[in-house]
Write an enzyme that holds these catalytic residues in place. Structure first.
Site, PDB file in Angstrom:
ATOM      1  CB  CYS A   1      -0.932  -0.026   1.211  1.00 55.71           C
ATOM      2  SG  CYS A   1      -1.819   1.519   1.504  1.00 55.71           S
TER       3      CYS A   1
ATOM      4  CB  CYS B   1       0.475   1.627   4.252  1.00 60.84           C
ATOM      5  SG  CYS B   1      -1.247   1.079   4.154  1.00 60.84           S
TER       6      CYS B   1
END
Length: 204
Positions: free
Chosen positions: A50, A53
């Site tokens: 991600c 993230c």
């Protein structure tokens, strides 16, 4: 004196470990997640792939240092690996943030700005303005715990089957797992029968 010296070393090591954990983001898995029920926690569910993230990681590490002297622990869960934990929190995307209140049971989802200042404000009292997840269907309620158990059991069965298949082949592994399932089912049926008194014989 020798025993006291060892005790002192152990206490010093425990204190050092506590200092090392304070100010750092703790990695949480199914094996150590029970600690979340002890005190309040800020949790982040993420995935290694991600991009959001990854960009959030430096801020989250800095946040853990900011909260080092508070009662709030900071942790993260690899949602792509810990599927059972992801399921009980009903994580729909990454990153997802949750605050577990001091009672270790009440969970508040965080939907605000992903900044250090906003998150500090949230864990220091801002969470009270947000509706908590339903305890019944939440992570620590009956439904959530049933989700966790079933997914954990499924992963365990799959891992066990793959381990057996590598050593004995798929046919033998299948037979072994089927036998275990039949014995387990029979045990449950017998246990329920005994518990309900179904095994009593009626006499005139």
């Amino acid at each position: 004196f020798f025993d006291m010296q060892h005790i002192f070393i152990l206490l010093w090591a425990a204190a050092l470990l506590g200092l090392c954990q304070a100010g750092h983001v703790q990695v949480l898995t199914s094996r150590n997640f029970a600690k979340v029920n002890e005190g309040d926690w800020l949790l982040k569910f993420y995935a290694p792939w991600c991009g959001h993230c990854k960009r959030m990681e430096p801020m989250y590490e800095a946040l853990a240092k900011t909260l080092a002297d508070s009662s709030t622990s900071v942790g993260k869960v690899d949602g792509s690996a810990e599927r059972s934990l992801t399921a009980i929190f009903s994580v729909a995307g990454f990153p997802s943030l949750f605050y577990v209140a001091p009672d270790g049971q009440t969970v508040y989802p965080y939907k605000g700005p992903r900044s250090e200042e906003a998150l500090v404000e949230f864990v220091e009292g801002g969470y009270k303005e947000v509706e908590a997840l339903s305890f019944w269907t939440g992570p620590f309620g009956f439904v959530g715990q049933m989700k966790w158990f079933l997914l954990y059991l499924g992963d365990f069965i799959l891992t066990t089957f793959e381990w057996l298949a590598e050593r004995f082949g798929y046919v033998v592994a299948g037979v072994i797992m089927l036998g275990v399932a039949m014995v387990g089912t029979a045990s449950v049926v017998v246990g329920m029968t005994v518990a309900t008194g179904g095994g009593d014989v009626k006499r005139d």
